[in-house]
Design a protein around this motif. Sequence first.
Motif, PDB file in Angstrom:
ATOM      1  N   GLY A   9      43.584 -12.875   7.995  1.00  0.00           N
ATOM      2  CA  GLY A   9      42.768 -12.961   9.207  1.00  0.00           C
ATOM      3  C   GLY A   9      41.978 -11.693   9.427  1.00  0.00           C
ATOM      4  N   GLY A  10      40.692 -11.864   9.702  1.00  0.00           N
ATOM      5  CA  GLY A  10      39.809 -10.716   9.897  1.00  0.00           C
ATOM      6  C   GLY A  10      39.215 -10.662  11.288  1.00  0.00           C
ATOM      7  N   GLY A  11      39.912 -11.233  12.272  1.00  0.00           N
ATOM      8  CA  GLY A  11      39.452 -11.157  13.656  1.00  0.00           C
ATOM      9  C   GLY A  11      39.995  -9.910  14.347  1.00  0.00           C
ATOM     10  N   ALA A  12      40.008  -9.957  15.652  1.00  0.00           N
ATOM     11  CA  ALA A  12      40.478  -8.805  16.433  1.00  0.00           C
ATOM     12  C   ALA A  12      41.915  -8.460  16.061  1.00  0.00           C
ATOM     13  N   GLY A  13      42.747  -9.489  15.885  1.00  0.00           N
ATOM     14  CA  GLY A  13      44.141  -9.255  15.527  1.00  0.00           C
ATOM     15  C   GLY A  13      44.277  -8.637  14.155  1.00  0.00           C
ATOM     16  N   GLY A  14      43.608  -9.230  13.173  1.00  0.00           N
ATOM     17  CA  GLY A  14      43.723  -8.752  11.799  1.00  0.00           C
ATOM     18  C   GLY A  14      43.183  -7.338  11.628  1.00  0.00           C
ATOM     19  N   TYR A  33      42.436 -10.841   4.150  1.00  0.00           N
ATOM     20  CA  TYR A  33      41.756 -12.073   3.745  1.00  0.00           C
ATOM     21  C   TYR A  33      41.129 -12.747   4.949  1.00  0.00           C
ATOM     22  N   THR A  34      39.896 -13.163   4.801  1.00  0.00           N
ATOM     23  CA  THR A  34      39.261 -13.951   5.864  1.00  0.00           C
ATOM     24  C   THR A  34      38.422 -15.060   5.266  1.00  0.00           C
ATOM     25  N   GLU A  35      38.405 -16.186   5.932  1.00  0.00           N
ATOM     26  CA  GLU A  35      37.572 -17.317   5.505  1.00  0.00           C
ATOM     27  C   GLU A  35      36.100 -17.055   5.778  1.00  0.00           C
ATOM     28  N   HIS A 238      40.103 -26.288  24.890  1.00  0.00           N
ATOM     29  CA  HIS A 238      41.001 -25.143  24.975  1.00  0.00           C
ATOM     30  C   HIS A 238      41.465 -24.714  23.580  1.00  0.00           C
ATOM     31  N   LYS A 239      41.923 -23.480  23.500  1.00  0.00           N
ATOM     32  CA  LYS A 239      42.357 -22.935  22.215  1.00  0.00           C
ATOM     33  C   LYS A 239      43.767 -23.416  21.863  1.00  0.00           C
ATOM     34  N   VAL A 240      44.005 -23.633  20.582  1.00  0.00           N
ATOM     35  CA  VAL A 240      45.372 -23.883  20.103  1.00  0.00           C
ATOM     36  C   VAL A 240      45.646 -22.910  18.955  1.00  0.00           C
ATOM     37  N   GLY A 276      48.020 -11.718  17.526  1.00  0.00           N
ATOM     38  CA  GLY A 276      46.824 -12.396  18.022  1.00  0.00           C
ATOM     39  C   GLY A 276      47.070 -13.838  18.407  1.00  0.00           C
ATOM     40  N   ASP A 277      46.023 -14.623  18.370  1.00  0.00           N
ATOM     41  CA  ASP A 277      46.064 -15.977  18.929  1.00  0.00           C
ATOM     42  C   ASP A 277      46.920 -16.967  18.161  1.00  0.00           C
ATOM     43  N   CYS A 278      47.448 -16.598  16.992  1.00  0.00           N
ATOM     44  CA  CYS A 278      48.360 -17.510  16.293  1.00  0.00           C
ATOM     45  C   CYS A 278      49.787 -17.388  16.826  1.00  0.00           C
ATOM     46  N   THR A 294      43.633 -13.224  24.837  1.00  0.00           N
ATOM     47  CA  THR A 294      42.250 -12.790  24.617  1.00  0.00           C
ATOM     48  C   THR A 294      42.119 -11.904  23.377  1.00  0.00           C
ATOM     49  N   GLY A 295      40.883 -11.600  23.031  1.00  0.00           N
ATOM     50  CA  GLY A 295      40.607 -10.699  21.930  1.00  0.00           C
ATOM     51  C   GLY A 295      41.200  -9.321  22.176  1.00  0.00           C
ATOM     52  N   SER A 296      41.218  -8.919  23.428  1.00  0.00           N
ATOM     53  CA  SER A 296      41.786  -7.623  23.784  1.00  0.00           C
ATOM     54  C   SER A 296      43.293  -7.608  23.533  1.00  0.00           C
TER      55      SER A 296
ATOM     56  N   VAL B 419      40.990  -6.134  30.553  1.00  0.00           N
ATOM     57  CA  VAL B 419      39.985  -7.193  30.398  1.00  0.00           C
ATOM     58  C   VAL B 419      38.922  -6.751  29.406  1.00  0.00           C
ATOM     59  N   TYR B 420      38.640  -7.617  28.437  1.00  0.00           N
ATOM     60  CA  TYR B 420      37.489  -7.401  27.555  1.00  0.00           C
ATOM     61  C   TYR B 420      36.542  -8.576  27.743  1.00  0.00           C
ATOM     62  N   SER B 421      35.404  -8.296  28.284  1.00  0.00           N
ATOM     63  CA  SER B 421      34.371  -9.324  28.458  1.00  0.00           C
ATOM     64  C   SER B 421      33.048  -8.568  28.383  1.00  0.00           C
TER      65      SER B 421
HETATM   66  C1  LIG Z   1      32.687 -17.299  21.185  1.00  0.00           C
HETATM   67  C2  LIG Z   1      33.875 -16.469  21.494  1.00  0.00           C
HETATM   68  C3  LIG Z   1      33.888 -15.682  22.662  1.00  0.00           C
HETATM   69  C4  LIG Z   1      34.977 -14.875  22.949  1.00  0.00           C
HETATM   70  N1  LIG Z   1      34.961 -14.081  24.082  1.00  0.00           N
HETATM   71  C5  LIG Z   1      35.988 -13.233  24.317  1.00  0.00           C
HETATM   72  C6  LIG Z   1      35.947 -12.333  25.409  1.00  0.00           C
HETATM   73  O1  LIG Z   1      34.973 -12.285  26.165  1.00  0.00           O
HETATM   74  N2  LIG Z   1      37.002 -11.487  25.596  1.00  0.00           N
HETATM   75  C7  LIG Z   1      38.083 -11.493  24.769  1.00  0.00           C
HETATM   76  O2  LIG Z   1      39.003 -10.703  24.997  1.00  0.00           O
HETATM   77  N3  LIG Z   1      38.135 -12.329  23.715  1.00  0.00           N
HETATM   78  C8  LIG Z   1      37.126 -13.193  23.481  1.00  0.00           C
HETATM   79  N4  LIG Z   1      37.168 -14.008  22.387  1.00  0.00           N
HETATM   80  C9  LIG Z   1      38.326 -13.849  21.511  1.00  0.00           C
HETATM   81  C10 LIG Z   1      39.145 -15.031  21.325  1.00  0.00           C
HETATM   82  O3  LIG Z   1      39.261 -15.808  22.472  1.00  0.00           O
HETATM   83  C11 LIG Z   1      40.465 -14.745  20.670  1.00  0.00           C
HETATM   84  O4  LIG Z   1      41.401 -14.292  21.601  1.00  0.00           O
HETATM   85  C12 LIG Z   1      40.392 -13.801  19.533  1.00  0.00           C
HETATM   86  O5  LIG Z   1      39.350 -14.142  18.664  1.00  0.00           O
HETATM   87  C13 LIG Z   1      41.696 -13.845  18.776  1.00  0.00           C
HETATM   88  O6  LIG Z   1      41.630 -12.998  17.698  1.00  0.00           O
HETATM   89  P1  LIG Z   1      42.494 -13.294  16.416  1.00  0.00           P
HETATM   90  O7  LIG Z   1      42.212 -12.169  15.477  1.00  0.00           O
HETATM   91  O8  LIG Z   1      43.890 -13.537  16.801  1.00  0.00           O
HETATM   92  O9  LIG Z   1      41.941 -14.668  15.834  1.00  0.00           O
HETATM   93  P2  LIG Z   1      40.503 -15.190  15.385  1.00  0.00           P
HETATM   94  O10 LIG Z   1      39.428 -14.439  16.057  1.00  0.00           O
HETATM   95  O11 LIG Z   1      40.581 -16.655  15.585  1.00  0.00           O
HETATM   96  O12 LIG Z   1      40.431 -14.832  13.866  1.00  0.00           O
HETATM   97  C14 LIG Z   1      41.147 -15.559  12.913  1.00  0.00           C
HETATM   98  C15 LIG Z   1      40.863 -15.012  11.555  1.00  0.00           C
HETATM   99  O13 LIG Z   1      41.720 -15.581  10.623  1.00  0.00           O
HETATM  100  C16 LIG Z   1      40.996 -16.028   9.493  1.00  0.00           C
HETATM  101  N5  LIG Z   1      41.777 -17.092   8.893  1.00  0.00           N
HETATM  102  C17 LIG Z   1      42.389 -18.137   9.515  1.00  0.00           C
HETATM  103  N6  LIG Z   1      43.080 -18.873   8.641  1.00  0.00           N
HETATM  104  C18 LIG Z   1      42.889 -18.284   7.421  1.00  0.00           C
HETATM  105  C19 LIG Z   1      43.343 -18.573   6.101  1.00  0.00           C
HETATM  106  N7  LIG Z   1      44.143 -19.599   5.871  1.00  0.00           N
HETATM  107  N8  LIG Z   1      42.940 -17.758   5.113  1.00  0.00           N
HETATM  108  C20 LIG Z   1      42.155 -16.704   5.332  1.00  0.00           C
HETATM  109  N9  LIG Z   1      41.709 -16.374   6.544  1.00  0.00           N
HETATM  110  C21 LIG Z   1      42.081 -17.165   7.584  1.00  0.00           C
HETATM  111  C22 LIG Z   1      39.639 -16.373  10.013  1.00  0.00           C
HETATM  112  O14 LIG Z   1      38.669 -16.341   8.987  1.00  0.00           O
HETATM  113  C23 LIG Z   1      39.456 -15.260  11.032  1.00  0.00           C
HETATM  114  O15 LIG Z   1      38.980 -14.093  10.410  1.00  0.00           O
HETATM  115  C24 LIG Z   1      36.081 -14.845  22.066  1.00  0.00           C
HETATM  116  C25 LIG Z   1      36.065 -15.616  20.920  1.00  0.00           C
HETATM  117  C26 LIG Z   1      34.991 -16.430  20.617  1.00  0.00           C
HETATM  118  C27 LIG Z   1      34.984 -17.227  19.378  1.00  0.00           C
END
Ligand SMILES: Cc1cc2nc3c(=O)[nH]c(=O)nc-3n(C[C@H](O)[C@H](O)[C@H](O)COP(=O)(O)OP(=O)(O)OC[C@H]3O[C@@H](n4cnc5c(N)ncnc54)[C@H](O)[C@@H]3O)c2cc1C
Lengths: 448, 448
Positions: A9-14, A33-35, A238-240, A276-278, A294-296, B419-421
Amino acid sequence: MPHKTVIVGGGAGGLGAAGGVKAANPEAEVVVYTEFEDVAYSPCGIPYVHGKEISDFEKLFLATKEQYVKAGIDVHYETTVTAIDPKGKTVTVEGEGRVSYDTLILATGFDYADPGVPGGDLENLYYVKNIRKAMEWDKVLDSVKTAVVIEASPLGTEMTTSLAHRGIETHLVDPNPWPLAEMADPDIMAPVEESWTEMGVKAHFNTTLKGFLGQGKVSAVDTSDGEIPCDLVVVATHKVPNARLAADAGLKIGSTGGIIVDERMATSAPGVFAVGDCTEIPHGLTRVPLQGLTGSHAYAQGKAGGNNAGGGSRTYKAVYVPWGTPAGKWVIGGASFGETTATALGIPYVVGQAQGISRARYYPGVKPVKVKLLAEPGSLRLIGAQMVGQEGIKERADFLAMAVKFGFTFHDLAAMENVYSPAIGALNEPIVVAATNGLDELRKAGKL
Amino acid sequence: MPHKTVIVGGGAGGLGAAGGVKAANPEAEVVVYTEFEDVAYSPCGIPYVHGKEISDFEKLFLATKEQYVKAGIDVHYETTVTAIDPKGKTVTVEGEGRVSYDTLILATGFDYADPGVPGGDLENLYYVKNIRKAMEWDKVLDSVKTAVVIEASPLGTEMTTSLAHRGIETHLVDPNPWPLAEMADPDIMAPVEESWTEMGVKAHFNTTLKGFLGQGKVSAVDTSDGEIPCDLVVVATHKVPNARLAADAGLKIGSTGGIIVDERMATSAPGVFAVGDCTEIPHGLTRVPLQGLTGSHAYAQGKAGGNNAGGGSRTYKAVYVPWGTPAGKWVIGGASFGETTATALGIPYVVGQAQGISRARYYPGVKPVKVKLLAEPGSLRLIGAQMVGQEGIKERADFLAMAVKFGFTFHDLAAMENVYSPAIGALNEPIVVAATNGLDELRKAGKL
Ligand SMILES: Cc1cc2nc3c(=O)[nH]c(=O)nc-3n(C[C@H](O)[C@H](O)[C@H](O)COP(=O)(O)OP(=O)(O)OC[C@H]3O[C@@H](n4cnc5c(N)ncnc54)[C@H](O)[C@@H]3O)c2cc1C
Ligand SMILES: Cc1cc2nc3c(=O)[nH]c(=O)nc-3n(C[C@H](O)[C@H](O)[C@H](O)COP(=O)(O)OP(=O)(O)OC[C@H]3O[C@@H](n4cnc5c(N)ncnc54)[C@H](O)[C@@H]3O)c2cc1C
């Protein structure tokens, strides 16, 4: 000692996790790794580029790919991990085969809930997430006259505001009686709804989604309120939690569908962390597990979990969930829960509320700030807060989450000192007035 | 039972007190004496009308005279109280003779410290306080080309900014090495000084005032840095308590010159309360008495003291002093004390600081926010904070004063959710980063 951490995962958590590993162990080998085609962009900015508040997508990129290389973080883009094997300490990577690790961090994030209706395979159903796709969708939006947003979720709320701001006729379809009903109270959302109407938004509350209609491309949304013709649908269900890899490997999954973690962000499998969100994280007061934070939160969990995966020692505790976002012409926010959630959970509460202002009454730019505080009857400890206003909502939400966490009472908040300076704050801080009003109500009712 | 409270003073303290008496005892007779032509205006807005940020003085009036009559508060305007007699329970009023009371509240406020130099009787020396006078001075300002502000006090800082904003060539004369030296640290004030320079302000620090020069009207200020020709002088010397009536009557006066009060705002004389800038109040951590707090403190003390004078029971405790104000092109603020004061008081501390931002890095209108936190070595409990930025300084200052009061540590603040927004807050809250940096520094130094 040589050490290798794999992060899925390459999002905020990763990325928070990658930094956390390196902070604990600068020598560690870190593979992400990120998709997606990119890491280190802010998905949170996407709605605002669509809304034209932000001029272009380039602004959303935080760091270049070279910066990660330099930091010793090896990112594999557009690369899917198909399975994890905690016993063998390997992950299976599309195109790479089995890859071994010393510690593994799952940061696979969230999916939008499947709307579960016919027509889900039509074109022009937009799930907002990947920035490259968002760039393409932004061009599509240029020719969109009418859009439908499915669900007044946080993202749905932002996208409704943004599309209306862009000048698109925007419909919002939601099964609940008011927007953001899962977190915000109706009195907080009322001014938002009004301002949406001013912006030309057509809201359809208490309305069930029945399907997407069209030939190849979506041309209407079918709802319990009738058909809504449109050129594009934003699916902001909603998110799952995306916990598939974890579940397949037998890791413990919680009642929300999120991966269960302890305070170190460790999962039930040795050497495997999740952030993170998982994941799911308990609410600080109720201990009810929450998913879809949240992303934060994801970033902070990443830093803690990454640090532990790198051999350090950090804890991440239960959450009190400050939140905030622009919505229509307002900013809404809060901490912990509001009346709706408290009622749903059967948690008794007393209320203190105030309609205050953000600057001196006479200072240009002064804006209303409504503050509603919920406290436990008897102890009068704060258990939640909600606000609608403009300036200072985010800072107040952060503070009120700490006030809930540390058990501040109405008495503490009523006795709080505050800055009065005409351009930046009013004589009476709205939080103080809300707590004072709460105490006055109790006094009048003979309960104090 | 019939009850009469006399209040001397119609400022924030006196009017807060009038409301407090009525809240405790709606039947009470409340008489307020003021030397001024008005009550219920905000003196705090005056600098901003001079600076043309606010369009006119009428905006600063909060309530009409009739509203006080209706509320049963009998205000005697332009009426001086010349003596108080706590034994006989009377006050001596110019033009009214002896007036009796059941309880008395002194809310006589502050005076600007006498500059103590020759030429103090010249014309065009402006002491900013009374709104009617301010209205006249505002006309004078139309023809002023060059003004000198004496002392970079809070008012001096505001007036320097306002006069420069109005387009007047403004000189600032202050004996200290940087502005607001009695409360703010030099690193916090550095950007303010820079922005003043951009606005054309001529600052004269480390400069002693020697006298006012001129024939009838001031035409220059004489300083250790030479003579500064000018058309007008704003005398913004630091505030001193106006405790003359109290001292003459033998009430206990403290080391700062302020009236000593207990937690009920009661003075050493039975039945006599004092509130606002004529009192001194202990600092919550050091217990060092402070005078010259703010209008916000005066109002809150008024409400507490008034309530007690009316037969109720309220306490007002030691203060943690959140503060904030625009200064130049910035907003500065903080809580409790900074490094300069801590050092002067011999209080040991460790620092955590961060250069953060107010919104997402890419969101229009994002502004820098510098946060500096001071903590007690060992316990790492917060003992003070200072900031310079723009948005959210006032809300953070309010929060940080509570954080000091409740003993939040660097650990607590580093673990704070935020809060992150994009439009309203950054991924990383600057307070959290400052605390985290503080911990990192300690770790590096092997002290954690
Ligand atoms: C449009 C949008 C607006 C948002 N606005 C806000 C905001 O204002 N404030 C805030 O705090 N947060 C915001 N968020 C953040 C969001 O709500 C989540 O909380 C945040 O993205 C969670 O981060 P994460 O790293 O856990 O997961 P994600 O961001 O969902 O990242 C998941 C990562 O895992 C990777 N991945 C998944 N499965 C696999 C696999 N099998 N193999 C390889 N890679 C994989 C994906 O490619 C991705 O890089 C926003 C998100 C979006 C999309
Ligand atoms: C220009 C200016 C800007 C300010 N800006 C801010 C700000 O931004 N934020 C903030 O919080 N505060 C601000 N203040 C408030 C200020 O710094 C004080 O803290 C506040 O005014 C104290 O209130 P007080 O009621 O104790 O006294 P004062 O406001 O000094 O009022 C004293 C009252 O007592 C009366 N009085 C005195 N002696 C007698 C007597 N013998 N007989 C009859 N009446 C008498 C006076 O007529 C007056 O009504 C500002 C004040 C001024 C003047």
